[in-house]
Write a protein that holds these residues in place. Structure first.
Motif, short mmCIF file in Angstrom:
data_model
loop_
_atom_site.label_atom_id
_atom_site.label_comp_id
_atom_site.label_asym_id
_atom_site.label_seq_id
_atom_site.Cartn_x
_atom_site.Cartn_y
_atom_site.Cartn_z
N ALA A 278 72.51 -25.80 -40.02
CA ALA A 278 71.88 -26.02 -38.72
C ALA A 278 72.52 -27.22 -38.06
O ALA A 278 73.04 -28.13 -38.73
N THR A 279 72.51 -27.23 -36.74
CA THR A 279 72.87 -28.42 -35.98
C THR A 279 71.59 -29.23 -35.78
O THR A 279 70.56 -28.70 -35.34
N VAL A 280 71.66 -30.52 -36.12
CA VAL A 280 70.46 -31.37 -36.09
C VAL A 280 70.72 -32.58 -35.19
O VAL A 280 71.85 -33.03 -35.04
N LEU A 281 69.65 -33.09 -34.62
CA LEU A 281 69.74 -34.16 -33.63
C LEU A 281 69.15 -35.46 -34.18
O LEU A 281 68.08 -35.45 -34.78
N ALA A 282 69.86 -36.56 -33.95
CA ALA A 282 69.30 -37.89 -34.19
C ALA A 282 68.53 -38.29 -32.94
O ALA A 282 69.06 -38.92 -32.02
N ALA A 283 67.28 -37.88 -32.90
CA ALA A 283 66.47 -37.98 -31.68
C ALA A 283 66.30 -39.43 -31.21
O ALA A 283 66.34 -40.37 -32.01
N ARG A 284 66.11 -39.57 -29.92
CA ARG A 284 65.99 -40.90 -29.31
C ARG A 284 64.52 -41.37 -29.31
O ARG A 284 63.94 -41.63 -28.27
N HIS A 285 63.93 -41.43 -30.47
CA HIS A 285 62.58 -41.98 -30.61
C HIS A 285 62.67 -43.28 -31.39
O HIS A 285 63.36 -43.33 -32.43
N PRO A 286 61.97 -44.32 -30.98
CA PRO A 286 61.97 -45.55 -31.78
C PRO A 286 61.24 -45.31 -33.10
O PRO A 286 60.22 -44.62 -33.15
N THR A 287 61.78 -45.89 -34.17
CA THR A 287 61.18 -45.82 -35.49
C THR A 287 61.36 -47.18 -36.16
O THR A 287 62.07 -48.04 -35.63
N PRO B 28 56.42 -32.29 -31.70
CA PRO B 28 57.70 -32.21 -30.99
C PRO B 28 58.72 -33.27 -31.36
O PRO B 28 59.92 -33.00 -31.32
N ALA B 29 58.30 -34.47 -31.71
CA ALA B 29 59.27 -35.52 -32.04
C ALA B 29 60.12 -35.15 -33.25
O ALA B 29 61.23 -35.67 -33.42
N TYR B 30 59.62 -34.25 -34.08
CA TYR B 30 60.35 -33.84 -35.28
C TYR B 30 60.92 -32.43 -35.17
O TYR B 30 61.29 -31.83 -36.17
N HIS B 31 61.05 -31.92 -33.95
CA HIS B 31 61.70 -30.63 -33.72
C HIS B 31 63.19 -30.87 -33.50
O HIS B 31 63.72 -30.70 -32.40
N ASN B 32 63.89 -31.27 -34.56
CA ASN B 32 65.26 -31.75 -34.39
C ASN B 32 66.33 -30.83 -34.93
O ASN B 32 67.51 -31.19 -34.95
N ILE C 186 54.22 -52.38 -41.15
CA ILE C 186 54.98 -51.27 -40.59
C ILE C 186 54.38 -50.84 -39.26
O ILE C 186 53.22 -50.40 -39.21
N GLU C 187 55.15 -50.96 -38.20
CA GLU C 187 54.66 -50.52 -36.89
C GLU C 187 54.61 -48.99 -36.85
O GLU C 187 55.55 -48.32 -37.25
N VAL C 188 53.50 -48.47 -36.34
CA VAL C 188 53.34 -47.03 -36.21
C VAL C 188 53.80 -46.63 -34.81
O VAL C 188 53.04 -46.68 -33.84
N PHE C 189 55.07 -46.26 -34.70
CA PHE C 189 55.59 -45.80 -33.42
C PHE C 189 55.00 -44.43 -33.10
O PHE C 189 54.67 -43.65 -34.01
N PRO C 190 54.85 -44.09 -31.82
CA PRO C 190 54.18 -42.82 -31.45
C PRO C 190 54.78 -41.59 -32.10
O PRO C 190 54.05 -40.67 -32.48
N CYS C 191 56.10 -41.54 -32.27
CA CYS C 191 56.71 -40.33 -32.83
C CYS C 191 56.23 -40.05 -34.25
O CYS C 191 56.17 -38.88 -34.67
N LEU C 192 55.86 -41.08 -35.00
CA LEU C 192 55.44 -40.87 -36.38
C LEU C 192 54.19 -40.02 -36.48
O LEU C 192 53.96 -39.36 -37.50
N ARG C 193 53.40 -39.98 -35.43
CA ARG C 193 52.17 -39.19 -35.46
C ARG C 193 52.46 -37.69 -35.36
O ARG C 193 51.57 -36.88 -35.58
N ASP C 194 53.70 -37.33 -35.03
CA ASP C 194 54.08 -35.92 -35.02
C ASP C 194 54.51 -35.42 -36.40
O ASP C 194 54.76 -34.22 -36.57
N HIS C 195 54.63 -36.32 -37.36
CA HIS C 195 55.00 -35.91 -38.72
C HIS C 195 53.69 -35.69 -39.49
O HIS C 195 53.06 -36.62 -39.98
N ARG C 196 53.29 -34.41 -39.59
CA ARG C 196 51.93 -34.10 -40.02
C ARG C 196 51.93 -33.14 -41.20
O ARG C 196 52.80 -32.29 -41.34
#
Length: 284
Positions: free
Chosen positions: A173-182, A155-159, A17-27
């Motif tokens: 709530a209105t939620v965003l499918a953010a443009r981060h690679p996963t 911030p990557a998970y502030h959706n 599993i590749e650890v994309f940078p955004c995943l490090r914001d899920h803490r």
């Protein structure tokens, strides 16, 4: 172990599993942890590779038992998917890791997530929380305050966009499918469902006075995979409120009102052993 129609591989499959940078914001507790929505995505991809005829857009009896930590210096996670055929065209999949103790050298396995894919979907497992024009008197929590004080992700998970609105019987709530690679997978963007969990977390803090995060769900049905860059309307309805467990039904709609997916029987509880508390202003 049995067989499926169209099996490519079965049994225990290695996962890289590749650890994309955004995943490090899920803490959680200061440590990056692999999101439940991503675990469903990874296992769906493994099942689709193993048993291509399985309906991976239907997920049942999912349990998120143990966090999968993401070490700070690790670009990839080594794990396994255990695949087991069941009756009625269903497939059980589990996410497992191995760890070697530095002192003893003993290798132990840890089961993080498991769920069942496929099978027919009864009507009571597709009923969605309906969109509705609710009266005023809701409690508005700005997204900035939500992520500053209630949902401690980066911030990557502030959706959740703008705000989450809470009533005693509902959250929206209105939620965003953010443009981060996963990690790639067939379930659509993981970010809208993850943000819907945040709305449920906010409801739990306001009305049940507990900081609860998802530990499982009864049935998730994806009718239309969510698309990166798009916004959706998340609707959350509490089904059960108990001191040790909150249960919600969730739905994601397009801004045009089209139903995209449901997640029924979402189980959430305090996984901090009481260390995390709602901010006092939420309870006021």
């Amino acid at each position: 172990m049995g067989s499926f129609p169209g099996v490519i591989r079965a049994g225990r499959l290695p996962l890289d599993i590749e650890v994309f940078p955004c995943l490090r914001d899920h803490r959680f507790g200061g440590t990056a942890v692999f999101p439940a929505a991503e675990a469903m995505q990874v296992l769906a991809a493994a099942v689709r590779e193993t048993a291509p005829r399985t309906d991976v857009l239907t997920i049942r009896d999912a349990r998120f038992d143990k966090f999968l930590d993401i070490p700070a210096d690790t670009p990839r996670l080594a794990a396994f998917s255990d695949i087991e055929p069941l009756s009625g065209g269903r497939v059980k999949a589990a996410l497992v890791t191995r760890h070697r103790a530095s002192r003893t050298g003993i290798t132990r396995e840890k089961l993080h997530v498991f769920m069942v894919f496929g099978g027919s979907t009864p009507a009571d497992e597709t009923e969605a929380v309906q969109l509705a024009d609710l009266p005023g008197n809701g409690v508005d929590i700005p997204a900035r305050a939500l992520y500053a004080d209630m949902v401690p992700f980066g911030p990557a998970y502030h959706n959740i966009q703008d705000r989450v609105r809470l009533w005693p019987t509902r959250a929206e709530a209105t939620v965003l499918a953010a443009r981060h690679p996963t990690p790639a997978g067939p379930l659509g963007s993981p970010f809208p469902l993850d943000a819907a969990f945040h709305a449920a977390c906010a409801w739990g803090q306001r009305y049940a006075r507990v900081v609860a995060f998802p530990v499982g769900l009864d049935c998730r049905r994806i009718l239309r995979p969510t698309r990166t860059g798009e916004s959706y309307r998340a609707v959350v309805a509490p089904r059960r409120t108990a001191p040790d467990l909150l249960v919600f039904d969730l739905a994601l709609y397009g801004l045009d009102g089209a139903l995209y997916e449901t997640a029924l029987g979402v189980r959430m509880r305090d996984v901090s052993a009481g260390r995390m508390k709602p901010p006092p202003w939420v309870l006021a």
